[in-house]
Each structure stands twice: as C-alpha cells, then as structure tokens.
Write an enzyme that holds these catalytic residues in place. Structure first.
Site, short mmCIF file in Angstrom:
data_model
loop_
_atom_site.label_atom_id
_atom_site.label_comp_id
_atom_site.label_asym_id
_atom_site.label_seq_id
_atom_site.Cartn_x
_atom_site.Cartn_y
_atom_site.Cartn_z
N GLU A 27 0.83 -1.20 0.00
CA GLU A 27 0.00 0.00 0.00
C GLU A 27 0.87 1.26 0.00
OE1 GLU A 27 -3.96 -0.89 2.47
OE2 GLU A 27 -2.13 -1.27 3.62
N TYR A 59 -18.24 24.94 -0.68
CA TYR A 59 -17.82 23.55 -0.80
C TYR A 59 -16.56 23.37 -1.63
CZ TYR A 59 -20.84 23.83 -4.95
OH TYR A 59 -21.43 24.22 -6.11
N GLU A 79 -8.36 5.55 10.05
CA GLU A 79 -8.91 6.27 11.19
C GLU A 79 -8.12 7.55 11.46
OE1 GLU A 79 -8.23 3.04 10.97
OE2 GLU A 79 -9.58 1.83 12.19
N LYS A 105 -11.81 2.42 1.45
CA LYS A 105 -10.71 1.81 0.68
C LYS A 105 -11.32 0.73 -0.21
CE LYS A 105 -6.73 0.83 2.68
NZ LYS A 105 -5.71 0.39 3.67
#
Length: 128
Positions: A27, A59, A79, A105
């Site tokens: 990763e 935005y 997290e 993911k």
C-alpha cells in the site's frame, strides 16, 4: 447520533483520491484509490435567506482543504487519516459545528471479490 439527523449540513460524497496510506508495504509503495464522504454541520439559515456565499461554507474550499490534508502526509490507519482531515476542516471553517467523515478503501488488501472497507468518524468541534 440522532441529534445530528435534523440539522443543516453540506455534503460532499464520493471524493476520489489516490494515496499511499496503509499498514502493508504494498500500500505504501504502490498506492491505491480512496473515497471520502463528508457531512459538515452548520446553520445555513442566513445563507438560505440572503443567497450570500459569505453566509455559508463554500464547498470548493472544503474540497481544497480535504485534498491538501489527504496529500500532506501518509497514515497507516484510515482512522488517523479521517481524524487529520477533520482537524484541518475545523481549523479552516469556524462556522462548522460538527463533521462526519467516511474514508473508504475500495481496494483494501483483503481476499474479497467485491466490497470495500471503510471507517466513519463523527466529531463535534469540542471533541478535537
């Protein structure tokens, strides 16, 4: 969490980024796609009445802060990535009272045919 269900919010859904976050060496080396969904809670009654962008949070500016936060460092855990983005958003936008973020993911290193993993954090300004 139902206290947040009836409140005003800005939504950004399915924001796609490519990054190198994760625990696995692959990763970090190869990277992967991530999707981010956001809800930013704020009182938008003035903006609704005045039609003035200065009365709300733009935005486009939210997206810019999310992109910068996503890219500025690598995280092992989604997290921690989600928390980092929340901290940066609260720092950038005083009008925001609470934030819900989902970091997904789609290509997590799991032996699954379909699906994705995700985390969801909900934080008020005083929880940071």
């Amino acid at each position: 969490m139902s206290d947040f269900d009836d409140r005003d919010r800005i939504l950004l859904a399915g924001l796609a980024f490519y990054g190198y976050h994760g625990v696995m060496l692959e990763e970090n080396k190869l990277g992967q796609r991530f999707r981010i969904d956001l809800e930013l809670g704020l009182d938008m009654s003035d903006a609704a009445k005045t039609d003035d962008v200065a009365s709300t949070v733009h935005y486009g500016n939210v997206y810019n802060v999310v992109k910068e936060a996503f890219e500025e460092r690598r995280f092992k855990l989604i997290e921690a990535l989600g928390h980092h983005i929340i901290v940066r958003l609260f720092g950038a936008f005083d009008k925001v009272d609470w934030i819900r973020i989902r970091v997904r993911k789609p290509e997590a290193p799991l032996p699954i045919v379909a699906g994705e993993v995700a985390i969801e954090l909900l934080r008020t300004r005083d929880q940071i």
